[in-house]
Motif scaffolding. Structure first.
Motif, PDB file in Angstrom:
ATOM      1  N   LEU A  57       0.685  -1.206  -0.091  1.00 45.23           N
ATOM      2  CA  LEU A  57      -0.115   0.132   0.115  1.00 45.23           C
ATOM      3  C   LEU A  57       0.884   1.316   0.079  1.00 45.23           C
ATOM      4  N   ALA A  58       1.996   1.165   0.823  1.00 50.31           N
ATOM      5  CA  ALA A  58       2.939   2.383   0.661  1.00 50.31           C
ATOM      6  C   ALA A  58       3.429   2.749  -0.701  1.00 50.31           C
ATOM      7  N   LEU A  99      -0.012  13.165  15.979  1.00 56.64           N
ATOM      8  CA  LEU A  99      -0.854  12.769  17.084  1.00 56.64           C
ATOM      9  C   LEU A  99      -0.954  11.362  17.289  1.00 56.64           C
ATOM     10  N   PHE A 100      -1.311  10.908  16.093  1.00 61.60           N
ATOM     11  CA  PHE A 100      -1.867   9.597  15.736  1.00 61.60           C
ATOM     12  C   PHE A 100      -0.534   8.412  16.372  1.00 61.60           C
ATOM     13  N   GLY A 130      -7.524  -6.959  15.130  1.00 61.93           N
ATOM     14  CA  GLY A 130      -8.190  -7.479  14.040  1.00 61.93           C
ATOM     15  C   GLY A 130      -7.119  -7.309  12.614  1.00 61.93           C
ATOM     16  N   PHE A 131      -7.159  -7.997  11.670  1.00 64.11           N
ATOM     17  CA  PHE A 131      -6.520  -7.941  10.395  1.00 64.11           C
ATOM     18  C   PHE A 131      -6.778  -6.773   9.647  1.00 64.11           C
ATOM     19  N   ALA A 132      -7.893  -6.392   9.661  1.00 60.92           N
ATOM     20  CA  ALA A 132      -8.533  -5.184   8.976  1.00 60.92           C
ATOM     21  C   ALA A 132      -8.007  -3.967   9.672  1.00 60.92           C
ATOM     22  N   SER A 133      -8.226  -4.000  11.076  1.00 62.65           N
ATOM     23  CA  SER A 133      -7.787  -2.882  11.987  1.00 62.65           C
ATOM     24  C   SER A 133      -6.118  -2.512  11.566  1.00 62.65           C
ATOM     25  N   ILE A 138      -2.005   1.006   9.532  1.00 62.86           N
ATOM     26  CA  ILE A 138      -0.824   0.944   8.525  1.00 62.86           C
ATOM     27  C   ILE A 138      -1.271   1.928   7.347  1.00 62.86           C
ATOM     28  N   LEU A 139      -2.359   1.778   6.788  1.00 61.82           N
ATOM     29  CA  LEU A 139      -2.518   2.730   5.620  1.00 61.82           C
ATOM     30  C   LEU A 139      -2.502   4.339   5.995  1.00 61.82           C
ATOM     31  N   VAL A 140      -3.124   4.467   7.626  1.00 62.51           N
ATOM     32  CA  VAL A 140      -3.155   5.837   7.894  1.00 62.51           C
ATOM     33  C   VAL A 140      -1.684   6.461   7.800  1.00 62.51           C
ATOM     34  N   LEU A 141      -0.886   5.784   8.383  1.00 61.89           N
ATOM     35  CA  LEU A 141       0.662   6.225   8.610  1.00 61.89           C
ATOM     36  C   LEU A 141       1.384   6.315   7.297  1.00 61.89           C
TER      37      LEU A 141
END
Length: 244
Positions: A57-58, A99-100, A130-133, A138-141
């Motif tokens: 995704l990165a 902040l995250f 959870g896997f999705a969580s 990871i996607l946010v960062l």
């Protein structure tokens, strides 16, 4: 194709590419530490898959952002002024990402140092994340680090092919290093705390950057390297004591 060959016949382009690759790899360390710590909380059979998806995704995000360089460049334009500082979209993204990171690292530290954190503290157990969580976090960062990475790359060169190659090489290095780094962190509990300290420092640096206080990356990575060296010496000392 001929334009690309002409471009790479220029020695200055190769110098820019080498510099950009090193910079992208170094900037990717932050992202990789976060991915390693987070995926280690997943069940063992999901960890490698989550790392590969996160790093993939990165790559997709960074290549996609390179296709919108003109838009990315405008993210540095001021939106409003507060507290004597003109905030842009990039500043807001950096502050939110910082902040995250601070919140996440603080919760992880609390989970590691509190001997009685209770069954529900920080999602309870290792398998309860959870896997999705995990992929979502990871996607946010990935988004925060990708925007910062691409803006830095745009400031170093005007050639899109050079940026694309640098991003692909850097993400490939991350992909190769992900599993060994995660295993090393998992096998050494003290390294986990050190890595979480790194994430706290990186999060605060992102917040400071968002508020206009530029923190030279060299200072941050020098501090990280020094801390890692001290921890390596501690590990060698512990091993020597065990042998004796």
């Amino acid at each position: 194709m001929s334009e690309i060959l002409t471009l790479f016949s220029d020695p200055t382009v190769w110098a820019a590419l080498a510099t950009l690759v090193v910079m992208e790899v170094v900037l990717g360390i932050d992202n990789l530490i976060f991915i390693s710590i987070l995926t280690n909380k997943l069940p063992a059979h999901q960890q490698t898959k989550a790392r590969r998806i996160g790093i993939g995704l990165a790559l997709i995000l960074r290549l996609g952002l390179l296709g919108t360089v003109a838009i990315i460049a405008r993210l540095t334009n001021p939106l409003f002024t507060a507290l004597g500082h003109s905030f842009s979209w990039r500043d807001l993204i950096l502050v939110a990402g910082g902040l995250f990171l601070v919140w996440k690292a603080t919760k992880e530290i609390h989970h590691n140092v509190d001997p009685d954190h209770g069954p529900d503290m920080f999602e309870g157990s290792k398998a309860s994340l959870g896997f999705a969580s995990a992929v979502g976090q990871i996607l946010v960062l990935d988004l925060v680090f990708s925007i910062d990475s691409i803006i830095t790359a745009v400031g170093m060169t005007d050639h899109i092919p050079v940026m694309v190659i640098a991003v692909i090489v850097a993400v490939s290095v991350m992909l190769l290093a992900a599993d060994p780094l995660a295993r090393f962190i998992q096998a050494n509990p003290t390294v986990v705390m050190l890595a979480l300290g790194f994430l706290l420092m990186i999060g605060m640096a992102l917040i400071a950057e968002g508020f206009g206080a530029h923190v030279p990356k060299g200072y941050i990575y020098t501090a990280m390297a020094f801390s890692a060296l001290v921890e390596a010496l501690n590990m060698l000392s512990r091993r020597a004591k065990k042998k004796r």
